[in-house]
Write a protein that holds these residues in place. Structure first.
Motif, PDB file in Angstrom:
ATOM      1  N   THR A   1     -35.948  50.792 -51.302  1.00 41.77           N
ATOM      2  CA  THR A   1     -37.276  50.423 -50.833  1.00 41.77           C
ATOM      3  C   THR A   1     -37.158  49.475 -49.647  1.00 41.77           C
ATOM      4  O   THR A   1     -36.507  48.424 -49.746  1.00 41.77           O
ATOM      5  N   GLN A   2     -37.771  49.835 -48.540  1.00 46.50           N
ATOM      6  CA  GLN A   2     -37.773  48.951 -47.371  1.00 46.50           C
ATOM      7  C   GLN A   2     -38.841  47.885 -47.566  1.00 46.50           C
ATOM      8  O   GLN A   2     -40.008  48.184 -47.797  1.00 46.50           O
ATOM      9  N   VAL A   3     -38.448  46.599 -47.485  1.00 46.26           N
ATOM     10  CA  VAL A   3     -39.390  45.505 -47.726  1.00 46.26           C
ATOM     11  C   VAL A   3     -39.704  44.692 -46.478  1.00 46.26           C
ATOM     12  O   VAL A   3     -40.636  43.883 -46.478  1.00 46.26           O
ATOM     13  N   SER A   4     -38.930  44.887 -45.422  1.00 46.34           N
ATOM     14  CA  SER A   4     -39.218  44.276 -44.125  1.00 46.34           C
ATOM     15  C   SER A   4     -38.537  45.144 -43.071  1.00 46.34           C
ATOM     16  O   SER A   4     -37.943  46.170 -43.391  1.00 46.34           O
ATOM     17  N   GLU A   5     -38.610  44.751 -41.830  1.00 46.94           N
ATOM     18  CA  GLU A   5     -38.075  45.600 -40.763  1.00 46.94           C
ATOM     19  C   GLU A   5     -36.602  45.925 -40.961  1.00 46.94           C
ATOM     20  O   GLU A   5     -36.168  47.061 -40.749  1.00 46.94           O
ATOM     21  N   ASN A   6     -35.828  44.946 -41.414  1.00 48.14           N
ATOM     22  CA  ASN A   6     -34.379  45.135 -41.530  1.00 48.14           C
ATOM     23  C   ASN A   6     -33.818  44.867 -42.920  1.00 48.14           C
ATOM     24  O   ASN A   6     -32.605  44.745 -43.080  1.00 48.14           O
ATOM     25  N   ALA A   7     -34.683  44.778 -43.922  1.00 48.33           N
ATOM     26  CA  ALA A   7     -34.222  44.498 -45.280  1.00 48.33           C
ATOM     27  C   ALA A   7     -34.707  45.568 -46.250  1.00 48.33           C
ATOM     28  O   ALA A   7     -35.864  45.987 -46.196  1.00 48.33           O
ATOM     29  N   PHE A   8     -33.801  45.988 -47.130  1.00 48.05           N
ATOM     30  CA  PHE A   8     -34.079  47.056 -48.086  1.00 48.05           C
ATOM     31  C   PHE A   8     -33.598  46.611 -49.472  1.00 48.05           C
ATOM     32  O   PHE A   8     -32.504  46.064 -49.606  1.00 48.05           O
TER      33      PHE A   8
ATOM     34  N   LEU B   1     -35.407  36.275 -49.220  1.00 45.61           N
ATOM     35  CA  LEU B   1     -34.461  35.699 -50.166  1.00 45.61           C
ATOM     36  C   LEU B   1     -34.118  36.721 -51.239  1.00 45.61           C
ATOM     37  O   LEU B   1     -35.011  37.303 -51.864  1.00 45.61           O
ATOM     38  N   PHE B   2     -32.822  36.956 -51.446  1.00 41.36           N
ATOM     39  CA  PHE B   2     -32.381  37.724 -52.602  1.00 41.36           C
ATOM     40  C   PHE B   2     -31.967  36.722 -53.659  1.00 41.36           C
ATOM     41  O   PHE B   2     -30.926  36.073 -53.555  1.00 41.36           O
TER      42      PHE B   2
ATOM     43  N   TYR C   1     -35.951  26.449 -48.589  1.00 40.16           N
ATOM     44  CA  TYR C   1     -36.603  27.558 -47.880  1.00 40.16           C
ATOM     45  C   TYR C   1     -38.113  27.537 -48.162  1.00 40.16           C
ATOM     46  O   TYR C   1     -38.627  28.319 -48.962  1.00 40.16           O
ATOM     47  N   PRO C   2     -38.859  26.647 -47.493  1.00 39.51           N
ATOM     48  CA  PRO C   2     -40.292  26.506 -47.788  1.00 39.51           C
ATOM     49  C   PRO C   2     -41.167  27.626 -47.219  1.00 39.51           C
ATOM     50  O   PRO C   2     -42.335  27.728 -47.588  1.00 39.51           O
ATOM     51  N   ASN C   3     -40.617  28.454 -46.343  1.00 37.19           N
ATOM     52  CA  ASN C   3     -41.439  29.456 -45.662  1.00 37.19           C
ATOM     53  C   ASN C   3     -41.078  30.897 -46.027  1.00 37.19           C
ATOM     54  O   ASN C   3     -41.247  31.812 -45.221  1.00 37.19           O
ATOM     55  N   LEU C   4     -40.582  31.094 -47.239  1.00 42.23           N
ATOM     56  CA  LEU C   4     -40.173  32.438 -47.659  1.00 42.23           C
ATOM     57  C   LEU C   4     -41.343  33.416 -47.632  1.00 42.23           C
ATOM     58  O   LEU C   4     -42.434  33.118 -48.100  1.00 42.23           O
ATOM     59  N   LYS C   5     -41.078  34.594 -47.086  1.00 39.98           N
ATOM     60  CA  LYS C   5     -42.085  35.656 -47.079  1.00 39.98           C
ATOM     61  C   LYS C   5     -41.844  36.664 -48.196  1.00 39.98           C
ATOM     62  O   LYS C   5     -42.773  37.194 -48.789  1.00 39.98           O
ATOM     63  N   ILE C   6     -40.559  36.932 -48.465  1.00 40.74           N
ATOM     64  CA  ILE C   6     -40.195  37.948 -49.454  1.00 40.74           C
ATOM     65  C   ILE C   6     -39.125  37.378 -50.369  1.00 40.74           C
ATOM     66  O   ILE C   6     -38.128  36.817 -49.901  1.00 40.74           O
TER      67      ILE C   6
END
Length: 251
Positions: A42-49, A188-189, A223-228
């Motif tokens: 599953t692609q969750v951002s432009e460059n992260a799956f 973040l993973f 990491y206060p600004n995590l999106k995913i």
């Protein structure tokens, strides 16, 4: 209303609509890009799956297990292998053939086999592996395939034009669990250290529940600004997963 005023009003409405549409399109919508009986990507951002494979367990049934792929400029780094050789081969094939990218590293985030169960096939294809030195020690004790390269507290690797970070913040699900971070897209993973919303505590056989919340609080502060945020099992979310995990293990 004069014709000039009508024209200005029309232009203003049109510009407002275009601006709103542009903002809406800036939000990446996750999409499934590959699916078989053994593997989902599953692609969750432009460059992260997110890669999801499955592990048959005695206590929890057939458990879906997540890992993360960061793919940039035809280079890829993977956090956690799929659970076995078959699904790992599928993942490698998808990255190298469909994405036409070279895999530069695989990073198991702790010593359980849902993180390194497919490591042998990566090594056979000359893909180097990196892990916390504690992960290598525990993998050896449990007769698992050993990651090849160790690091102490953190590791930074380049992937294309960007970088990834693997870092140990403290004990939790295990004594060696690290998390992976992709700074350019604030992904973040969390691996098994981070729980999906509404999850229970899960397997605690190697856990340190006393400090688990404190460890996750350190990550939240860093990491206060995590999106995913991608958990080891279950649905991807945002920083709320950190808050939920902290609350779940709060003493």
């Amino acid at each position: 209303m004069k014709p000039t005023q009508k024209l200005l009003l029309y232009l203003s409405i049109t510009l407002l609509f275009i601006n709103c549409s542009s903002k809406k399109s800036d939000v990446f919508q996750p999409k499934e890009v590959y699916k078989s009986n053994d593997l989902i990507i599953t692609q969750v951002s432009e460059n992260a799956f997110v890669h999801t494979s499955f592990l048959q367990t005695q206590d929890f049934g057939n458990v879906p297990c997540n890992g993360l792929i960061v793919n940039n400029s035809k280079e890829a780094i993977i956090f956690d292998t799929p659970t076995n050789t078959k699904s790992s081969e599928e993942l490698i094939k998808w990255i190298t053939e469909t994405q036409q990218s070279k895999i530069y590293a695989v990073i198991p985030t702790h010593f359980h086999n849902d993180c390194l169960g497919g490591l042998t096939i990566f090594h056979s294809k000359n893909i180097p592996s990196y892990a916390n030195f504690k992960t290598i020690e525990f993998a050896k004790e449990n007769n698992e395939t050993l990651p090849q390269n160790s690091f102490n507290d953190s590791l930074v690797l380049n992937v294309g034009n960007e970088k990834i970070i693997a870092k140990f913040y403290g004990e939790g699900h295990t004594k060696d669990n690290v998390v992976g971070y992709f700074p350019s897209e604030n992904v973040l993973f969390g691996g098994c250290l981070i729980k999906e919303l509404k999850a229970n505590k899960g397997y605690l056989g190697d856990a340190n529940t006393t400090v688990w919340s404190n460890t996750v609080e350190k990550i939240k502060k860093e990491y206060p600004n995590l999106k995913i945020v991608v958990p080891g099992h279950g649905e991807t979310g945002n920083q709320k997963l950190l808050d939920y995990t902290i609350k779940l293990f709060k003493n």
